[in-house]
Design a protein around this motif. Sequence first.
Motif, PDB file in Angstrom:
ATOM      1  N   PHE A  96       0.816  -4.615   0.086  1.00 46.94           N
ATOM      2  CA  PHE A  96       0.907  -3.744   0.129  1.00 46.94           C
ATOM      3  C   PHE A  96       1.869  -2.771  -1.015  1.00 46.94           C
ATOM      4  O   PHE A  96       1.350  -1.691  -1.815  1.00 46.94           O
ATOM      5  N   THR A 122      -6.358  -1.064   1.258  1.00 49.56           N
ATOM      6  CA  THR A 122      -5.816   0.045   2.307  1.00 49.56           C
ATOM      7  C   THR A 122      -6.184   0.790   1.515  1.00 49.56           C
ATOM      8  O   THR A 122      -6.265   2.363   2.644  1.00 49.56           O
ATOM      9  N   CYS A 313      -6.161  -0.268   6.584  1.00 50.76           N
ATOM     10  CA  CYS A 313      -4.604  -0.407   6.007  1.00 50.76           C
ATOM     11  C   CYS A 313      -3.988  -0.720   7.429  1.00 50.76           C
ATOM     12  O   CYS A 313      -3.242  -1.942   7.487  1.00 50.76           O
ATOM     13  N   VAL A 358      -1.954   7.199   3.737  1.00 52.94           N
ATOM     14  CA  VAL A 358      -2.157   5.772   3.975  1.00 52.94           C
ATOM     15  C   VAL A 358      -0.673   4.949   4.188  1.00 52.94           C
ATOM     16  O   VAL A 358      -0.432   4.232   4.586  1.00 52.94           O
ATOM     17  N   ASP A 362       0.505   2.235   7.350  1.00 53.94           N
ATOM     18  CA  ASP A 362       0.637   1.285   7.112  1.00 53.94           C
ATOM     19  C   ASP A 362       2.567   1.297   7.723  1.00 53.94           C
ATOM     20  O   ASP A 362       2.156  -0.064   8.478  1.00 53.94           O
TER      21      ASP A 362
END
Length: 378
Positions: A96, A122, A313, A358, A362
């Motif tokens: 990520f 993601t 994600c 996002v 995460d």
Amino acid sequence: MTRLVLLGATGSIGTQTLDVAKRLDITPLALASGSGTPEFVATAHRYRDSMLAVAHPIDMSGLRSEFGDRISFGPDAVMALAALPDAVVINGVVGFAGLDATLAALEAGNRLGLANKESMVTAGAFVREALQRGGGTLIPVDSEHSALFQCLEGEPRPAVRNLILTASGGPFRGKSRDMLSSVTPEEALQHPTWNMGARVTIDSATLANKGLEVIEAHYLFDVAYDQIQVVVHPTSIVHSVVEFVDGSLLAHMGEADMRIPIQYAITYPDRAQGAGEFSIAGRTLEFEEPDTEVFRALALAYEAGRVGGPAPCVFNAADEVAVAAFLAGQIPFLGIPEVLERTLAKFDGRQVESVADVKEVDAEARALATDAVRALSR
Ligand code: MG
């Protein structure tokens, strides 16, 4: 002269990109690394004219005294390199952490060779927006997606019936769940055909990697999940296939060598001399259905992809946590899909409207996955 910016310079993609650059007689304009390991220091000394950036330096003052003004620090410094004008950026960051640099490269209108599939998984919608705004080019470096990209070149989109991603099946192809209950990290790190980093190698053993690639293909090529198939192809000669509505199938074949898609991303639309000749005589091509009962991560990825919103994600975050926990000996091999399933089940169905959303998803998914790891390791 190609202005090559390499992110993740010491990883598997990074070192293979430097091989390609040497072959193409390109000196990298800039090199970036996550933490500035001794390998990075050695690489940085080999390229005396390249700008350097380290996202999270272990030893900032040491690096500063060694490289002076040509090095800069922090995630912003890495993004600044990705946004250098007229650059060809290869993003080989793992996980990520690669998302911001992907967005920076595309907003700047650069050519991005994307090996960081997590960016697309993601935040696929936001990556596509950045690509449109910046007017640059996005060329996948993942071998399957490079194959699909090449097979789709010049083809009208309505002509596509299916995208068929090939999977080697990893080291545990054909095994039952029982046989996988006692797998060690050392066994899972033995990939039969591809030479890759640790996370993607474990992901290949669970088929979570193929799941991430299904989602990646959905966002890269704007194709529905029902039109994306996975077949197991143990010899990794065919890197993926496009099936067209007229019954034609175009397959991309070649050596299982990441330097081929890396080089294509750099030279596109041209091709340059690369790997040696590949003889197809005597080779066999076999394809079989993946066993999603044993390799549940693949089925979970399809589910997460179809749910959309934050789910891809969440899948990725949970997988990053689960793989690290498996490598650290905290959970068994079959605990990896267990962590994925538990994390996806616990996550609420909120909408993601920005990259900031996002990042929140995460972080929360990582916390949930860490709880799941704890529960499993008790
Ligand atoms: Mg791949």
